[in-house]
Design a protein around this motif. Structure first.
Motif, mmCIF file in Angstrom:
data_model
loop_
_atom_site.group_PDB
_atom_site.id
_atom_site.type_symbol
_atom_site.label_atom_id
_atom_site.label_comp_id
_atom_site.label_asym_id
_atom_site.label_seq_id
_atom_site.Cartn_x
_atom_site.Cartn_y
_atom_site.Cartn_z
ATOM 1 N N UNK A 148 -10.391 8.252 11.980
ATOM 2 C CA UNK A 148 -11.295 8.069 13.111
ATOM 3 C C UNK A 148 -10.626 7.345 14.281
ATOM 4 N N UNK A 149 -9.628 6.518 13.970
ATOM 5 C CA UNK A 149 -8.954 5.754 15.033
ATOM 6 C C UNK A 149 -7.526 6.248 15.278
ATOM 7 N N UNK A 150 -7.189 7.406 14.696
ATOM 8 C CA UNK A 150 -5.888 8.011 14.968
ATOM 9 C C UNK A 150 -4.717 7.402 14.226
ATOM 10 N N UNK A 151 -4.974 6.716 13.122
ATOM 11 C CA UNK A 151 -3.873 6.102 12.363
ATOM 12 C C UNK A 151 -3.789 6.669 10.938
ATOM 13 N N UNK A 152 -4.294 7.874 10.761
ATOM 14 C CA UNK A 152 -4.337 8.471 9.419
ATOM 15 C C UNK A 152 -2.936 8.583 8.810
ATOM 16 N N UNK A 153 -1.981 9.108 9.561
ATOM 17 C CA UNK A 153 -0.635 9.323 9.011
ATOM 18 C C UNK A 153 -0.014 8.012 8.542
ATOM 19 N N UNK A 154 -0.190 6.963 9.349
ATOM 20 C CA UNK A 154 0.390 5.663 8.976
ATOM 21 C C UNK A 154 -0.255 5.122 7.702
ATOM 22 N N UNK A 155 -1.580 5.234 7.611
ATOM 23 C CA UNK A 155 -2.285 4.760 6.417
ATOM 24 C C UNK A 155 -1.906 5.589 5.192
ATOM 25 N N UNK A 156 -1.819 6.881 5.374
ATOM 26 C CA UNK A 156 -1.470 7.773 4.268
ATOM 27 C C UNK A 156 -0.076 7.445 3.740
ATOM 28 N N UNK A 157 0.869 7.268 4.640
ATOM 29 C CA UNK A 157 2.239 6.975 4.214
ATOM 30 C C UNK A 157 2.344 5.625 3.519
ATOM 31 N N UNK A 158 1.552 4.657 3.981
ATOM 32 C CA UNK A 158 1.526 3.351 3.312
ATOM 33 C C UNK A 158 1.052 3.514 1.874
ATOM 34 N N UNK A 159 -0.032 4.255 1.680
ATOM 35 C CA UNK A 159 -0.569 4.471 0.339
ATOM 36 C C UNK A 159 0.363 5.317 -0.520
ATOM 37 N N UNK A 160 1.027 6.274 0.113
ATOM 38 C CA UNK A 160 1.906 7.178 -0.627
ATOM 39 C C UNK A 160 3.161 6.479 -1.139
ATOM 40 N N UNK A 161 3.585 5.429 -0.454
ATOM 41 C CA UNK A 161 4.853 4.786 -0.800
ATOM 42 C C UNK A 161 4.703 3.515 -1.619
ATOM 43 N N UNK A 162 3.484 3.028 -1.789
ATOM 44 C CA UNK A 162 3.277 1.804 -2.564
ATOM 45 C C UNK A 162 3.852 1.947 -3.971
ATOM 46 N N UNK A 163 4.618 0.972 -4.429
ATOM 47 C CA UNK A 163 5.177 1.065 -5.781
ATOM 48 C C UNK A 163 4.111 1.197 -6.865
ATOM 49 N N UNK A 164 2.933 0.555 -6.654
ATOM 50 C CA UNK A 164 1.845 0.695 -7.622
ATOM 51 C C UNK A 164 0.507 0.744 -6.892
ATOM 52 N N UNK A 165 -0.178 1.870 -7.038
ATOM 53 C CA UNK A 165 -1.531 2.038 -6.503
ATOM 54 C C UNK A 165 -2.496 2.120 -7.678
ATOM 55 N N UNK A 166 -3.488 1.248 -7.695
ATOM 56 C CA UNK A 166 -4.497 1.240 -8.760
ATOM 57 C C UNK A 166 -5.797 1.767 -8.191
ATOM 58 N N UNK A 167 -6.286 2.873 -8.755
ATOM 59 C CA UNK A 167 -7.520 3.501 -8.289
ATOM 60 C C UNK A 167 -8.582 3.311 -9.362
ATOM 61 N N UNK A 168 -9.576 2.510 -9.048
ATOM 62 C CA UNK A 168 -10.632 2.187 -9.997
ATOM 63 C C UNK A 168 -11.819 3.132 -9.818
ATOM 64 N N UNK A 169 -12.536 3.382 -10.905
ATOM 65 C CA UNK A 169 -13.756 4.202 -10.870
ATOM 66 C C UNK A 169 -13.516 5.638 -10.392
ATOM 67 N N UNK A 170 -12.415 6.234 -10.839
ATOM 68 C CA UNK A 170 -12.166 7.636 -10.510
ATOM 69 C C UNK A 170 -13.273 8.502 -11.113
#
Length: 261
Positions: A148-170
Motif C-alpha cells: 500500500x505504501x510502495x515498499x513491497x519489494x523491500x519488505x519481501x526481500x527482508x522476509x525472504x532473506x531472514x536466516x529464520x522465519x517462524x510462521x505461527x498458526x499456519x
C-alpha cells in the motif's frame, strides 16, 4: 593521579566505553591477585566482548517479535509423553538452519506449538541468527501494508532473506488470493536458501486445505516446505484446558497449605 577520569574520553572516542563498567572492579582484582598487565588487559577485553554480545542478543530478541520469553528450559515435556525430547534438543542446536530446511510443528490447540517454535527461535538468536516470529495473519498483513505504501519489494526481500522465519498458526485462516500467491512466492524464495518454522492446528495431511482457492499453488508451496523438513507432532492435553487449570489451582492450594502448616 587516578587514571580513570583521563581514560574515560579516550575509551569513548575508541567506542570502548563499556570497559568503564568493569574497570574499577577489574583494577582492584588485578591488584589483589597480583595479575600481570596482560592478564588484566585480557579480563577487560573479555568483559567488553561479553557486553557487546549481550547487546547484540538483546537487539536480536527485540527484533524477533516474540510474544514472551518462551524458552526450551521452560517447556513442559511432561505434558507430552510421546514427544521425543532428544529430537527436540537436537533441533535446538539449530543444525536445521545450516541445512536450510523447515521445521513443521502440528498439533491441537494449546499443546505448546507456539512455545516450542519460539524456543527454537530463542536458541537461534543466542547462536547469532536473526529471527522473526509472526502469525500467518501478521505476516501477510505486513506484506499488504508494504504494498500500500510502495515498499513491497523491500519488505519481501527482508522476509525472504531472514536466516529464520517462524510462521505461527499456519492454516488457521484460509489463504485466498492474493495472499496465497504471496505466501507461495515467499516460501519459494526461501526454499533451500534459509530455514523456516511453521506451526499449525491442522494435521499434516490437512495442510493443503489452507489453500481452498488454488490447490495447485498449495501443492507447490507444501512440496517445498516438506522437502527435507523435520516434522514434530504435539499430542497431549491443552495448556489452556479449563479443567487442567482448575486441577493446577487445587494442587497449588494444597501445596501452599502444606507449606504453611
Amino acid at each position: 593521579m587516578h587514571p580513570i577520569p583521563e581514560l574515560t574520553p579516550l575509551l569513548k572516542q575508541l567506542r570502548l566505553s563499556g570497559i568503564l563498567d568493569s574497570l574499577e572492579a577489574r583494577n582492584r582484582e588485578a591488584i589483589d591477585r597480583k595479575l600481570a598487565f596482560t592478564e588484566f588487559l585480557s579480563l577487560l577485553i573479555h568483559d567488553e566482548v561479553a557486553r557487546r554480545d549481550n547487546k547484540k542478543l538483546s537487539l536480536r530478541l527485540r527484533r524477533a517479535n516474540f510474544r514472551s520469553q518462551k524458552t526450551l528450559e521452560g517447556f513442559d515435556f511432561d505434558r507430552l509423553p510421546g514427544l521425543n525430547r532428544a529430537a527436540v534438543h537436537d533441533l535446538a542446536t539449530c543444525r536445521f538452519i545450516d541445512e536450510k530446511v523447515a521445521v513443521l510443528i502440528a498439533g491441537p490447540c494449546g499443546t505448546g506449538k507456539s512455545h516450542l517454535a519460539q524456543a527454537l527461535g530463542h536458541a537461534a538468536a543466542r547462536l547469532g541468527h536473526d529471527v522473526l516470529f509472526a502469525t500467518q495473519t501478521q505476516l501477510l498483513a505486513s506484506l499488504r501494508q508494504a504494498a500500500a505504501v510502495g515498499t513491497y519489494d523491500r519488505r519481501f526481500q527482508y522476509l525472504a532473506r531472514l536466516p529464520l522465519l517462524i510462521i505461527d498458526d499456519f492454516g488457521l485462516k484460509p489463504l485466498r488470493s492474493p495472499d496465497d500467491e504471496d505466501f507461495h512466492d515467499l516460501i519459494a524464495e526461501r526454499y533451500e536458501r534459509v530455514a523456516t518454522v511453521l506451526t499449525s492446528n491442522l494435521d499434516f495431511p490437512e495442510w493443503g486445505e489452507a489453500f481452498p482457492g488454488n490447490k495447485m499453488i498449495g501443492a507447490a508451496t507444501l512440496d517445498r516446505l516438506r522437502h527435507g523438513a523435520y516434522k514434530i507432532i504435539l499430542d497431549g492435553e491443552s495448556y489452556r484446558d479449563p479443567d487442567a487449570a482448575k486441577t493446577l489451582k487445587t494442587k497449588l492450594a494444597k501445596e501452599t497449605k502444606i507449606t504453611q502448616s
